[in-house]
Design a protein around this motif. Structure first.
Motif, short mmCIF file in Angstrom:
data_model
loop_
_atom_site.label_atom_id
_atom_site.label_comp_id
_atom_site.label_asym_id
_atom_site.label_seq_id
_atom_site.Cartn_x
_atom_site.Cartn_y
_atom_site.Cartn_z
N THR A 275 0.77 -1.39 -0.16
CA THR A 275 -0.06 -0.07 -0.18
C THR A 275 0.85 1.18 -0.09
O THR A 275 2.17 1.05 0.48
CB THR A 275 -1.02 0.04 1.44
OG1 THR A 275 -0.30 0.17 2.32
CG2 THR A 275 -1.79 -1.05 1.41
N ALA B 84 -4.78 -2.10 -0.82
CA ALA B 84 -3.47 -2.70 -1.06
C ALA B 84 -3.73 -3.22 -2.40
O ALA B 84 -4.67 -3.74 -2.90
CB ALA B 84 -3.53 -3.85 -0.02
N PHE B 85 -2.46 -3.65 -3.14
CA PHE B 85 -2.33 -3.92 -4.24
C PHE B 85 -1.71 -5.39 -4.19
O PHE B 85 -0.38 -5.33 -3.54
CB PHE B 85 -1.69 -3.19 -5.50
CG PHE B 85 -2.41 -2.02 -5.68
CD1 PHE B 85 -2.30 -0.79 -4.87
CD2 PHE B 85 -3.34 -1.89 -6.68
CE1 PHE B 85 -3.04 0.46 -5.19
CE2 PHE B 85 -4.09 -0.75 -7.23
CZ PHE B 85 -3.71 0.48 -6.21
N PHE B 86 -2.19 -6.52 -4.77
CA PHE B 86 -1.49 -7.80 -4.55
C PHE B 86 -0.85 -8.19 -5.69
O PHE B 86 -0.89 -7.85 -6.87
CB PHE B 86 -2.63 -9.01 -4.43
CG PHE B 86 -3.25 -8.79 -3.07
CD1 PHE B 86 -4.18 -7.79 -2.66
CD2 PHE B 86 -2.81 -9.84 -2.15
CE1 PHE B 86 -4.76 -7.72 -1.40
CE2 PHE B 86 -3.53 -9.69 -0.79
CZ PHE B 86 -4.38 -8.72 -0.47
N TYR C 69 -12.80 -6.86 -2.16
CA TYR C 69 -11.77 -7.25 -2.98
C TYR C 69 -12.56 -8.47 -3.88
O TYR C 69 -13.37 -9.11 -3.37
CB TYR C 69 -10.58 -7.73 -2.49
CG TYR C 69 -9.57 -6.74 -1.85
CD1 TYR C 69 -9.69 -5.75 -0.94
CD2 TYR C 69 -8.57 -6.49 -2.83
CE1 TYR C 69 -8.80 -4.74 -0.78
CE2 TYR C 69 -7.31 -5.60 -2.48
CZ TYR C 69 -7.56 -4.76 -1.59
OH TYR C 69 -6.94 -3.72 -1.32
N PRO D 228 -5.64 -11.35 -5.24
CA PRO D 228 -6.90 -10.46 -4.84
C PRO D 228 -6.78 -9.06 -5.50
O PRO D 228 -5.85 -8.45 -5.66
CB PRO D 228 -7.02 -10.47 -3.40
CG PRO D 228 -6.30 -11.60 -2.74
CD PRO D 228 -5.34 -12.02 -3.64
N PHE E 100 -5.35 -5.94 6.56
CA PHE E 100 -6.70 -6.40 5.73
C PHE E 100 -6.82 -7.83 6.33
O PHE E 100 -5.77 -8.87 5.98
CB PHE E 100 -6.23 -6.57 4.15
CG PHE E 100 -6.49 -5.15 3.60
CD1 PHE E 100 -5.30 -4.60 3.32
CD2 PHE E 100 -7.40 -4.43 2.98
CE1 PHE E 100 -5.28 -3.08 2.80
CE2 PHE E 100 -7.64 -3.43 2.48
CZ PHE E 100 -6.30 -2.69 2.36
#
Lengths: 115, 110
Positions: free
Chosen positions: A95, A104-106, B36, B44, B98
């Motif tokens: 993030t 958040a980016f995964f 998500y 995700p 999260f």
């Protein structure tokens, strides 16, 4: 930006061997999360870093697992020695900052198989 | 962070709106609702988030009830590529983390 990059995408190793998973954060991001996903337990948060400092490692299953951020853009998750029950998909996410308001980016994950 | 409850699975006809509910009755005033989705075994993917006002972006709309105890994610025109597991997450009090629950498995039917 290419997004969060994880390597390798797939890893097969023998029980007892050391495994290192790698994650490159999105440029400028300063928070990093490592997750593990299995059918039985779903997505579990393992550890969370902010500004290279581990903030919450309560999800790390045991001492065989360790995670580091040697610099602001890179992280490793190491399992030593590996066991078959460690087989899972491991994701990292980043993030922009430590805030409730930023998403958040995964990454695409590393599929680990321990035989 | 507050716990969320979602139905385990839902079906939706292609082209129709998909409405995915989420209960978060213990949410507190400064906690955000995030959605998500996870397609097959990919990472995700962020969809949308909000605090108390309804939100809309190019992917979806988020409707949060006035008491904030529940919310609905709306995919206005579902396509086959929207078949995925959708996660509703409440985030705020315990930090930046999260925490994912079990989500809703949405199947879009041709």
């Amino acid at each position: 930006d290419a997004g969060v990059i994880q390597s390798p995408r797939h890893e097969v190793t023998e029980m007892g061997q050391e495994v290192t998973l790698r994650c490159k954060l999105i440029s400028g991001h300063n928070s990093l999360f490592w997750y593990r996903q299995t059918m039985m337990r779903g997505l579990e948060l393992l550890i969370y870093f902010n500004n290279n400092v581990p903030i919450d490692d309560s999800g790390m299953p045991e001492d065989r697992f360790s995670a580091k951020m040697p610099n602001a853009s890179f992280s490793t998750l190491k399992i030593q020695p590996s066991e078959p029950r460690d087989s899972a998909v491991y994701f990292c996410a980043s993030t922009l900052r430590q805030s409730r308001t930023t998403e958040a980016f995964f990454g695409q994950g590393t599929r680990l198989t321990v035989v | 962070d507050a716990k969320t409850t979602q139905p385990p699975s839902m079906d939706c006809a292609e082209g129709r709106a998909a409405n995915l509910p989420c209960n978060h009755s213990t949410i507190s005033g400064n906690e955000y609702v995030y959605w998500y989705r996870q397609i097959h075994s990919q990472g995700p993917q962020y969809i949308i988030h909000g605090l108390k006002n309804n939100e809309t972006n190019e992917m979806a709309s988020l409707i949060i009830t006035e008491d904030r105890k529940s919310s609905t994610l709306i995919l206005p025109h579902a396509t086959l590529r929207d078949t995925a597991v959708y996660y509703c997450i409440v985030r705020g009090n315990t930090g930046n983390q999260f925490y994912f629950g079990t989500g809703t498995s949405l199947t879009v039917i041709p």
